[in-house]
Design a protein around this motif. Structure first.
Motif, PDB file in Angstrom:
ATOM      1  N   VAL A 170      11.979  -6.363 -30.267  1.00 26.34           N
ATOM      2  CA  VAL A 170      10.784  -6.697 -29.484  1.00 26.34           C
ATOM      3  C   VAL A 170       9.918  -7.650 -30.305  1.00 26.34           C
ATOM      4  CG1 VAL A 170       8.684  -5.758 -28.459  1.00 26.34           C
ATOM      5  CG2 VAL A 170      10.851  -4.530 -28.197  1.00 26.34           C
ATOM      6  N   TYR A 171       9.404  -8.695 -29.665  1.00 23.84           N
ATOM      7  CA  TYR A 171       8.523  -9.639 -30.355  1.00 23.84           C
ATOM      8  C   TYR A 171       7.399 -10.056 -29.419  1.00 23.84           C
ATOM      9  CZ  TYR A 171      11.212 -13.193 -27.808  1.00 23.84           C
ATOM     10  OH  TYR A 171      11.809 -13.935 -26.828  1.00 23.84           O
ATOM     11  N   PHE A 172       6.363 -10.623 -29.991  1.00 21.77           N
ATOM     12  CA  PHE A 172       5.165 -11.000 -29.238  1.00 21.77           C
ATOM     13  C   PHE A 172       5.217 -12.483 -28.915  1.00 21.77           C
ATOM     14  CE2 PHE A 172       0.722 -12.418 -28.949  1.00 21.77           C
ATOM     15  CZ  PHE A 172       0.239 -11.546 -27.998  1.00 21.77           C
ATOM     16  N   VAL A 173       4.933 -12.820 -27.643  1.00 20.50           N
ATOM     17  CA  VAL A 173       4.894 -14.221 -27.208  1.00 20.50           C
ATOM     18  C   VAL A 173       3.436 -14.645 -27.117  1.00 20.50           C
ATOM     19  CG1 VAL A 173       5.509 -15.851 -25.391  1.00 20.50           C
ATOM     20  CG2 VAL A 173       7.040 -13.941 -25.936  1.00 20.50           C
ATOM     21  N   MET A 178       1.906 -15.920 -21.133  1.00 14.99           N
ATOM     22  CA  MET A 178       2.437 -14.572 -21.266  1.00 14.99           C
ATOM     23  C   MET A 178       1.537 -13.684 -22.113  1.00 14.99           C
ATOM     24  SD  MET A 178       6.554 -15.286 -21.628  1.00 14.99           S
ATOM     25  CE  MET A 178       6.947 -13.561 -21.460  1.00 14.99           C
ATOM     26  N   ARG A 179       1.371 -14.010 -23.385  1.00  9.84           N
ATOM     27  CA  ARG A 179       0.571 -13.230 -24.331  1.00  9.84           C
ATOM     28  C   ARG A 179       0.885 -11.730 -24.206  1.00  9.84           C
ATOM     29  NH1 ARG A 179      -2.661 -15.453 -27.509  1.00  9.84           N
ATOM     30  NH2 ARG A 179      -3.685 -13.471 -27.977  1.00  9.84           N
ATOM     31  N   THR A 180       2.113 -11.401 -24.401  1.00  6.96           N
ATOM     32  CA  THR A 180       2.531  -9.999 -24.322  1.00  6.96           C
ATOM     33  C   THR A 180       3.788  -9.813 -25.165  1.00  6.96           C
ATOM     34  OG1 THR A 180       3.078  -8.180 -22.828  1.00  6.96           O
ATOM     35  CG2 THR A 180       4.023 -10.335 -22.303  1.00  6.96           C
ATOM     36  N   SER A 181       4.164  -8.570 -25.377  1.00  9.52           N
ATOM     37  CA  SER A 181       5.385  -8.256 -26.114  1.00  9.52           C
ATOM     38  C   SER A 181       6.569  -8.223 -25.155  1.00  9.52           C
ATOM     39  CB  SER A 181       5.257  -6.897 -26.821  1.00  9.52           C
ATOM     40  OG  SER A 181       4.237  -6.946 -27.797  1.00  9.52           O
ATOM     41  N   THR A 241      -4.283   1.150 -19.613  1.00 12.65           N
ATOM     42  CA  THR A 241      -5.697   0.865 -19.328  1.00 12.65           C
ATOM     43  C   THR A 241      -6.390   0.120 -20.459  1.00 12.65           C
ATOM     44  OG1 THR A 241      -6.247   3.073 -20.196  1.00 12.65           O
ATOM     45  CG2 THR A 241      -5.880   2.871 -17.817  1.00 12.65           C
ATOM     46  N   GLN A 242      -5.949   0.349 -21.675  1.00  9.99           N
ATOM     47  CA  GLN A 242      -6.581  -0.320 -22.825  1.00  9.99           C
ATOM     48  C   GLN A 242      -5.481  -0.774 -23.781  1.00  9.99           C
ATOM     49  OE1 GLN A 242      -9.418   2.066 -24.908  1.00  9.99           O
ATOM     50  NE2 GLN A 242     -10.015   0.428 -26.330  1.00  9.99           N
ATOM     51  N   ARG A 243      -5.138  -2.061 -23.656  1.00  9.02           N
ATOM     52  CA  ARG A 243      -4.041  -2.588 -24.458  1.00  9.02           C
ATOM     53  C   ARG A 243      -4.528  -2.863 -25.874  1.00  9.02           C
ATOM     54  NH1 ARG A 243      -0.073  -3.538 -20.872  1.00  9.02           N
ATOM     55  NH2 ARG A 243      -0.684  -3.929 -18.704  1.00  9.02           N
ATOM     56  N   PRO A 244      -3.804  -2.394 -26.871  1.00 10.36           N
ATOM     57  CA  PRO A 244      -4.206  -2.668 -28.262  1.00 10.36           C
ATOM     58  C   PRO A 244      -3.992  -4.131 -28.620  1.00 10.36           C
ATOM     59  CG  PRO A 244      -2.103  -1.518 -28.197  1.00 10.36           C
ATOM     60  CD  PRO A 244      -2.605  -1.561 -26.786  1.00 10.36           C
ATOM     61  N   ALA A 245      -4.670  -4.550 -29.662  1.00  7.55           N
ATOM     62  CA  ALA A 245      -4.536  -5.933 -30.118  1.00  7.55           C
ATOM     63  C   ALA A 245      -3.167  -6.143 -30.749  1.00  7.55           C
ATOM     64  CB  ALA A 245      -5.639  -6.245 -31.128  1.00  7.55           C
ATOM     65  N   LEU A 246      -2.440  -7.138 -30.217  1.00  4.72           N
ATOM     66  CA  LEU A 246      -1.083  -7.427 -30.689  1.00  4.72           C
ATOM     67  C   LEU A 246      -1.002  -8.869 -31.154  1.00  4.72           C
ATOM     68  CD1 LEU A 246       0.972  -5.677 -27.856  1.00  4.72           C
ATOM     69  CD2 LEU A 246       0.278  -4.718 -30.059  1.00  4.72           C
ATOM     70  N   SER A 247       0.024  -9.174 -31.945  1.00  2.00           N
ATOM     71  CA  SER A 247       0.206 -10.514 -32.483  1.00  2.00           C
ATOM     72  C   SER A 247       1.676 -10.688 -32.835  1.00  2.00           C
ATOM     73  CB  SER A 247      -0.661 -10.708 -33.732  1.00  2.00           C
ATOM     74  OG  SER A 247      -0.225  -9.852 -34.780  1.00  2.00           O
ATOM     75  N   PRO A 248       2.112 -11.930 -33.147  1.00  2.00           N
ATOM     76  CA  PRO A 248       3.520 -12.110 -33.573  1.00  2.00           C
ATOM     77  C   PRO A 248       3.874 -11.250 -34.766  1.00  2.00           C
ATOM     78  CG  PRO A 248       2.543 -14.220 -33.018  1.00  2.00           C
ATOM     79  CD  PRO A 248       1.426 -13.233 -32.976  1.00  2.00           C
ATOM     80  N   GLU A 249       2.920 -11.017 -35.667  1.00  2.00           N
ATOM     81  CA  GLU A 249       3.204 -10.179 -36.830  1.00  2.00           C
ATOM     82  C   GLU A 249       3.113  -8.694 -36.497  1.00  2.00           C
ATOM     83  OE1 GLU A 249       0.849 -12.541 -36.777  1.00  2.00           O
ATOM     84  OE2 GLU A 249       2.065 -14.125 -37.715  1.00  2.00           O
ATOM     85  N   HIS A 250       2.469  -8.376 -35.387  1.00  2.00           N
ATOM     86  CA  HIS A 250       2.248  -6.979 -34.994  1.00  2.00           C
ATOM     87  C   HIS A 250       2.549  -6.838 -33.504  1.00  2.00           C
ATOM     88  CE1 HIS A 250       0.650  -2.983 -35.666  1.00  2.00           C
ATOM     89  NE2 HIS A 250      -0.225  -3.116 -34.672  1.00  2.00           N
ATOM     90  N   PRO A 251       3.851  -6.902 -33.121  1.00  2.00           N
ATOM     91  CA  PRO A 251       4.193  -6.958 -31.694  1.00  2.00           C
ATOM     92  C   PRO A 251       3.988  -5.645 -30.945  1.00  2.00           C
ATOM     93  CG  PRO A 251       6.183  -6.859 -33.025  1.00  2.00           C
ATOM     94  CD  PRO A 251       5.050  -7.029 -33.991  1.00  2.00           C
ATOM     95  N   LEU A 252       4.001  -4.512 -31.657  1.00  2.00           N
ATOM     96  CA  LEU A 252       3.814  -3.213 -31.015  1.00  2.00           C
ATOM     97  C   LEU A 252       2.834  -2.382 -31.831  1.00  2.00           C
ATOM     98  CD1 LEU A 252       7.488  -2.233 -30.056  1.00  2.00           C
ATOM     99  CD2 LEU A 252       5.678  -2.955 -28.492  1.00  2.00           C
ATOM    100  N   PRO A 253       2.027  -1.552 -31.154  1.00  2.00           N
ATOM    101  CA  PRO A 253       1.072  -0.725 -31.902  1.00  2.00           C
ATOM    102  C   PRO A 253       1.770   0.411 -32.642  1.00  2.00           C
ATOM    103  CG  PRO A 253       1.003  -0.161 -29.582  1.00  2.00           C
ATOM    104  CD  PRO A 253       1.910  -1.352 -29.705  1.00  2.00           C
ATOM    105  N   SER A 254       1.139   0.865 -33.709  1.00  2.00           N
ATOM    106  CA  SER A 254       1.647   2.031 -34.423  1.00  2.00           C
ATOM    107  C   SER A 254       1.200   3.294 -33.706  1.00  2.00           C
ATOM    108  CB  SER A 254       1.142   2.036 -35.865  1.00  2.00           C
ATOM    109  OG  SER A 254      -0.269   2.052 -35.894  1.00  2.00           O
TER     110      SER A 254
END
Length: 614
Positions: A170-173, A178-181, A241-254
């Motif tokens: 899984v990666y972040f676009v 898109m701006r999503t994983s 309801t509340q999407r965490p902040a994601l990025s290419p370096e952080h595609p999924l929340p912990s």
């Protein structure tokens, strides 16, 4: 007279009558008591456990939610695998040329319509050129591009030697559209036996959280989730309801970034509290509250395993129930008593019944030599059964002497009903030359002993090749192959048996010479033909045998051996019909030409087994 001795021996084999009690009454009392005790116990436990119905329903609901989450993953990912497999087949079959951009775009656009979860479909050619289609808020549009990174080139090179679809990480676009994983599936494509590139499908994972929120709302008290490996959250109701902040370096929340403190503490203990099939159960307690978390691992949709799980309030499972505990203890005590009684009774019944079953199996397989007298029993019926069986043993052991066991076993395998029918068989006759003159010079006991040893030697060779010994006629043996079992190689079997008999008689004659005895001279005739096979005899007594001209001709061939080589110890003659049917090596069979056979108007071709010449 052996009657008195046999009767005495039989009486000694049967144990003396002992004091018994009726088996039927004993079983009735014991089983009635066990049923009564079990009924009372079940009713008591059922009454006490009604308070836990809500808890059981909630646990089942949690398990159903887990199955629903897993099914949703399959609904989202599996169609993508099927769609890429379809595209690969279209290109591999030649119906779509990967170099034809218009046709490829049309094919991908149609595939995109069938899998709305896919955002991008593309084909990367071996030279690095990319053609694809993507769908967004404003519809579907085509694009072209080229690979730019070493990782992308490495993927192309790795795909050349593979034909399996692989889910990538899984990666972040970060693109504004898109701006999503996303997750991606890659599949190598072959066209006309050559590597044509790599198909790639990119799907978003946002909708999974929306589905989990629907499950949580429909089942109050439960919280489903999907983990990507052990340390990342792929989907959670809170993420809808509340999407965490994601990025290419952080595609999924912990686990500690979705606002679920029980999920964050899931892996505090390495070992689960319980394992139910493919489910792991963990109890997570934080202060006065807690959750029971059930998880299941799913492989195949990502490099890291997906873990689906559901949280259930632990308060439901911790509800104290002293009545249930008392009923459980009482039930255990009653059950222990019932088990103890059942064990004692069952052992007393099982031992003689099991012994009888073993003996009956031996009778069914005609293994009379292994039969042993049965001991008596405390129960009247079982004791009478043992006495009756022990009385039967004497008759069975006499019967063993006269019954052809090998034939009877084959008849039993065929169901016992063997109507007379015409069969193609090979028949063998054997005869000891000048036996009458030899027997006149020997005591009767020695004659019987010599014949028994001779027939035992021949019988082993015949039965080793699946043959049936039809009868012993004086010093002669009649055997056949091809009935009652179908034996397509009956001619080969008969010839192999003849070779074995010749070798065995030759070895036996060498031993006889060593003891100063004259060797036995044996003649064997073998012929193949059609006969009538079946149960033939009088009413009330019949035997399975074969009749027909082929049988007579086999006997004539055996008699002809005395004229072909009167001085040889062993002469084996086979008809041309038998040799023609043989598929084994026939190098040791020498043609003697056409010969006249008594009882036949026309001459028949005769072969002699050379290995038997002396």
């Amino acid at each position: 007279m052996a009657t008195e001795a046999e009767t005495t021996t039989d009486r000694r084999a049967v144990p003396a009558r002992r004091r018994t009690i009726p088996l039927s009454g004993t079983l009735a009392v014991v089983m009635a008591g066990l049923v009564a005790l079990t009924t009372i116990d079940v009713l008591a436990v059922f009454w006490c456990m009604t308070a836990g119905t809500t808890r059981d329903l909630l646990v089942r609901t949690a398990q159903l939610g887990l199955d629903s989450v897993q099914a949703r993953i399959g609904d989202r990912f599996t169609p993508v695998e099927d769609q890429l497999a379809f595209l690969a087949r279209e290109i591999a079959s030649g119906r779509v040329d990967p170099a034809d951009g218009v046709a490829l775009e049309r094919l991908m656009t149609g595939a995109l319509a069938g899998t709305p979860q896919v955002r991008v479909l593309s084909l990367t050619a071996p030279d690095g050129k990319i053609r694809g289609v993507t769908q967004g808020p404003h519809g579907v549009f085509a694009f072209t591009d080229t690979i730019r990174t070493d990782n992308e080139r490495h993927e192309i090179d790795a795909a050349r030697g593979s034909d399996e679809a692989i889910w990538g990480p899984v990666y972040f676009v970060p693109a504004e559209a898109m701006r999503t994983s996303v997750a991606n599936l890659r599949r190598p494509v072959q066209a006309e036996g050559r590597f044509a590139g790599v198909l790639r499908a990119t799907i978003t994972v946002d909708a999974l959280s929306d589905h989990l929120r629907t499950i949580a709302e429909a089942n109050p008290g439960t919280t489903p989730f999907i983990l990507y490996g052990r340390d990342r959250v792929l989907a959670h109701p809170a993420m809808a309801t509340q999407r965490p902040a994601l990025s290419p370096e952080h595609p999924l929340p912990s686990l500690d970034e979705v606002g679920d403190r029980f999920l964050a503490a899931l892996w505090t203990e390495d070992r689960p509290d319980a394992v139910e099939g493919d489910l792991e159960v963990r109890v997570v307690r934080l202060g006065d509250d807690g959750r029971v978390i059930l998880t299941r691992t799913i492989d195949g949709y990502a490099p890291a395993p997906l873990i689906v799980g559901v949280e259930v309030p632990v308060a439901v499972l911790d509800k104290p129930d002293s009545d249930l505990l008392r009923a459980g203890l009482a039930g255990l005590a009653v059950l222990a008593i019932a088990i103890g009684i059942a064990i004692l009774v069952s052992r007393a019944i099982a031992r003689p019944v099991g012994a009888m079953a073993r003996e009956v199996r031996a009778v069914g397989s005609l293994d009379f030599a292994s039969l042993r007298p049965l001991p008596g029993s405390l129960f009247s019926e079982l004791n009478e059964q043992a006495r009756a069986y022990n009385t039967m043993l004497t008759g069975l052991r006499w019967l063993e002497t006269y019954v052809p066991k090998a034939l009877v076993r084959r008849l039993l395998r065929s169901g016992g009903a063997v109507p007379s029918a015409e069969r193609m068989v090979t028949v063998m006759f054997t005869d000891i030359v000048d036996f009458t003159a030899t027997a006149e010079r020997m005591p009767a006991a020695e004659v019987a002993s010599m014949l028994n040893a001779h027939f035992d030697l021949l019988g082993r060779c015949v039965e080793a090749e699946g043959g049936t010994i039809d009868k012993f006629i004086g010093d002669c043996v009649m055997a056949f192959w091809g009935a009652p079992d179908d034996q397509p190689d009956h001619a080969d079997r008969a010839l192999r048996a003849a070779r074995a008999i010749a070798a065995a008689v030759a070895a036996d004659n060498a031993a006889r010479r060593g003891r100063g005895l004259a060797p036995l001279r044996l003649r064997i005739g073998i012929h193949s033909g059609r006969v009538v096979a079946g149960n033939i005899g009088m009413s009330g007594r019949s035997g399975y045998t074969i009749v027909g001209d082929a049988v007579n001709l086999g006997n004539r061939l055996e008699q002809l051996g005395k004229a072909v080589a009167p001085a040889d110890e062993i002469v084996v003659l086979a008809s041309g019909e038998t040799v023609a049917l043989a598929a084994d090596d026939r190098s040791d069979l020498r043609s003697l030409g056409a010969r006249a056979v008594p009882g036949r108007r026309m001459e028949i071709e005769i072969f002699r087994l050379e290995a038997t010449k002396s």
